[in-house]
Design a protein around this motif. Structure first.
Motif: not given
Length: 620
Positions: A303-308, A310-313, A326-329
């Protein structure tokens, strides 16, 4: 009741005749007023008197007959009324019977209609139950779609109507009722429904999994773990339960087991995005950053648009030291979904790590606005206040965290804050509570030693340090503070030995080097001390107290110009510290530079009243 028998005319004549015939046999004696009964006059001698008596008797008999006639009329009327009422009652009875028959027919029709509704409700409930059972993965931290949540709510409401029609609910019915409460965050009601589900069917593995989720939300991780194990025992490849178990194991700091269990969840369902995401946390704790990055990238493939994801990345980049990425993600995640408290929380951690404490506080506030019961966010908010010297606010925040989760870390942090607020006895109590929770950790014993040292109870401080060393013989801070206590007791050689133990464990330990340099200075072993401070400066030129220590040695060696240069280096690093300005003033005075000495002294006094004094933070 009784029946009145009317008196006929014939009977009445017979009664009169009887009365009259009986009078023929009576010989009455009449008493007159003249003779007062002295003269008795025979009947035959006074006919007129006899006639009068007979007339009187006839009048009486006539009255009696009239009364009897009236009684007869009354009884006749009464009988007629009874008859009329009986006729009316019969008519009412007939009407009532007809109404009952009509009501019976209507009730039968209603029963048929109600039975139709009941059958319809049962069919609809079965469809909804099948749909929800199929759709529900029941993950502990899953953000369920609004559509599914609405379905749970609709079905839960329909269960109330089904119960009214006498339909017995099944295990899955109570499971979905429990899920409805769960997503509404009514965890106690959810738990009751889950337990009822399991009473009806102990083999319902989804109900065991759901109960584990509820207990996790209630902070009962060990109990939750038991329920996840029951679910997995019933269905070994149940990916949801394996995922949830992995999450709880990570919370319990059992990171190796967590990684292994989440791996099993992925084996059971390689497309389970949440398992890939949840695997990141324990991998980071194990400092396996490359594996964490692989895991989060796999989640983003799903899921490329998974907010969870992206946040964990962003969290992975933070651990890799790439703070900007990190802040960008985090910002990308928030742009997709700004309601995930954990993303705001992790953003706060990154901001705090680059000393952007005020921005970090804003991030924690965002997290707490979404989830006011987010204990970790309250803890980190307290930490951010602590970092900027707002200890009263830090105390309020940590007390909020303790109300939600009175754990070891929370109590230790509270003890530190109370220490800095000068509430030493309260601080000691907080450390004691932490020790009760985990008596095998050395840190609270060291912190107790620091407080005892401030209270001047040096023997107690030394006992606490020895206890810490007994628990953890290689604990550098325990040996460090033992050295500090010996210095205060005037036991210089013992202090030097303690600092040497620190450096044996870690040659680059700056506080250990500074402590050793201080004792060598006290022992007048200046050249050795100077070498120690130069080593410290080589390791970290931005650590102000290494420059201060070197300045003190040079001052003792009467090399005041060099000492001043060292103090000036320290002032550049900590421009508002009154102790450094005071040492600089003393050095200028020694050289006769009184104007600079006075200026430095003014700065020292000014800064002394602007900020509270704190110990050099040897122990974070």
């Amino acid at each position: 009741m009784f029946t009145a028998i009317p008196v006929s005319a014939e009977n009445r004549n017979n009664q009169n005749a009887t009365f009259q015939s009986s009078s023929d046999n009576i010989y009455p004696l009449l008493i007159t007023s003249e003779n007062n009964g002295s003269n008795v006059v025979p009947f035959s001698e006074n006919d007129q008197s006899l006639d009068n008596n007979i007339n009187t008797l006839n009048t009486i008999v006539g009255c009696i007959n009239t009364w009897l006639q009236l009684v007869g009329i009354f009884l006749t009327v009464f009988t007629i009324i009874i008859g009329v009422l009986g006729f009316i009652g019969f008519k009412d009875l007939r009407d009532t019977k007809r109404s009952l028959e009509e009501y019976k027919e209507k009730a039968a029709n209603d029963a048929s209609y109600i039975n139709g509704i009941k059958i319809s409700l049962e069919i609809n409930a079965k469809k909804q139950s099948d749909f929800l059972s199929e759709k529900s993965s029941i993950l502990v931290n899953q953000k369920q779609s609004p559509e599914i949540i609405e379905k749970y709510s609709e079905y839960s409401n329909s269960l109330r109507y089904i119960e009214l029609f006498g339909v017995e609910l099944k295990s899955n019915d109570y499971l979905i009722r429990s899920l409805d409460y769960f997503y509404k965050k009514k965890y106690q009601e959810a738990l009751e429904a889950a337990e009822r589900s399991l009473e009806l069917d102990t083999s319902n593995y989804k109900a065991w999994n759901n109960k584990g989720n509820i207990l996790t939300k209630l902070g009962k991780d060990n109990l939750a773990l038991k329920d996840y194990n029951k679910a997995i025992k019933l269905k070994k490849d149940y990916a949801s339960a394996l995922n949830n178990k992995g999450v709880v194991l990570s919370r319990l700091k059992r990171f190796d087991e967590s990684v292994e269990t989440l791996g099993s969840a992925i084996e059971a369902d390689s497309e389970l995005e949440e398992a890939w995401i949840n695997r990141v946390g324990p991998l980071l704790k194990k400092e396996e950053y490359d594996q964490a990055l692989i895991s989060i990238n796999k989640a983003l493939e799903i899921n490329p648009k998974s907010p969870e994801a992206l946040g964990n990345k962003g969290l992975v980049f933070d651990r890799l030291g790439e703070k900007d990425r990190a802040l960008s993600m985090y910002d990308k995640s928030i742009e997709i979904d700004p309601t995930i408290a954990e993303v705001w929380f992790n953003k706060g951690i990154t901001l705090q790590s680059i000393r952007e404490h005020n921005e970090a506080l804003e991030a924690y506030e965002k997290a707490l606005k979404i989830d006011p019961n987010y204990a970790d966010a309250w803890f980190n908010k307290s930490s951010a206040f602590y970092s900027i010297g707002k200890f009263v606010e830090a105390l309020k925040a940590i007390e909020k965290a303790i109300k939600l989760r009175s754990g070891f870390d929370e109590l230790v942090h509270k003890g530190k804050i109370l220490d800095l607020l000068g509430k030493y006895e309260d601080s000691l109590r907080a450390y004691e509570e932490a020790i009760e929770i985990n008596p095998k950790v050395a840190d609270p014993w060291i912190l107790k030693a620091i407080v005892f040292q401030k209270l001047g109870r040096l023997s107690k401080a030394l006992e606490a340090c020895n206890k810490a060393i007994e628990i953890s013989p290689k604990h550098k801070e325990a040996w460090l503070h033992k050295g500090h206590i010996f210095v205060e007791q005037g036991e210089k050689e013992k202090a030097l030995e303690a600092y040497d133990n620190v450096l044996d464990l870690d040659q680059s330990h700056l506080p250990g080097l500074l402590g050793r340099g201080q004792v060598l200075n006290m022992l007048c072993r200046y050249e050795e001390a100077l070498e120690v401070y130069e080593t410290a400066i080589k390791q970290d030129r931005k650590f102000a107290w290494s420059w201060v220590g070197k300045g003190d040695i040079l001052s003792s060696l009467k090399r005041d110009n060099e000492a001043i240069n060292c103090y000036l280096q320290a002032v550049e690093l900590i421009p508002d510290d009154p102790i450094i300005w005071s040492k600089l003033s003393k050095a200028y005075t020694t050289l006769g530079q009184y104007e600079k000495a006075m200026s430095s002294l003014i700065n020292s006094v000014s800064f002394r009243y602007q900020k509270p004094q704190m110990m050099i933070p040897y122990f974070p």
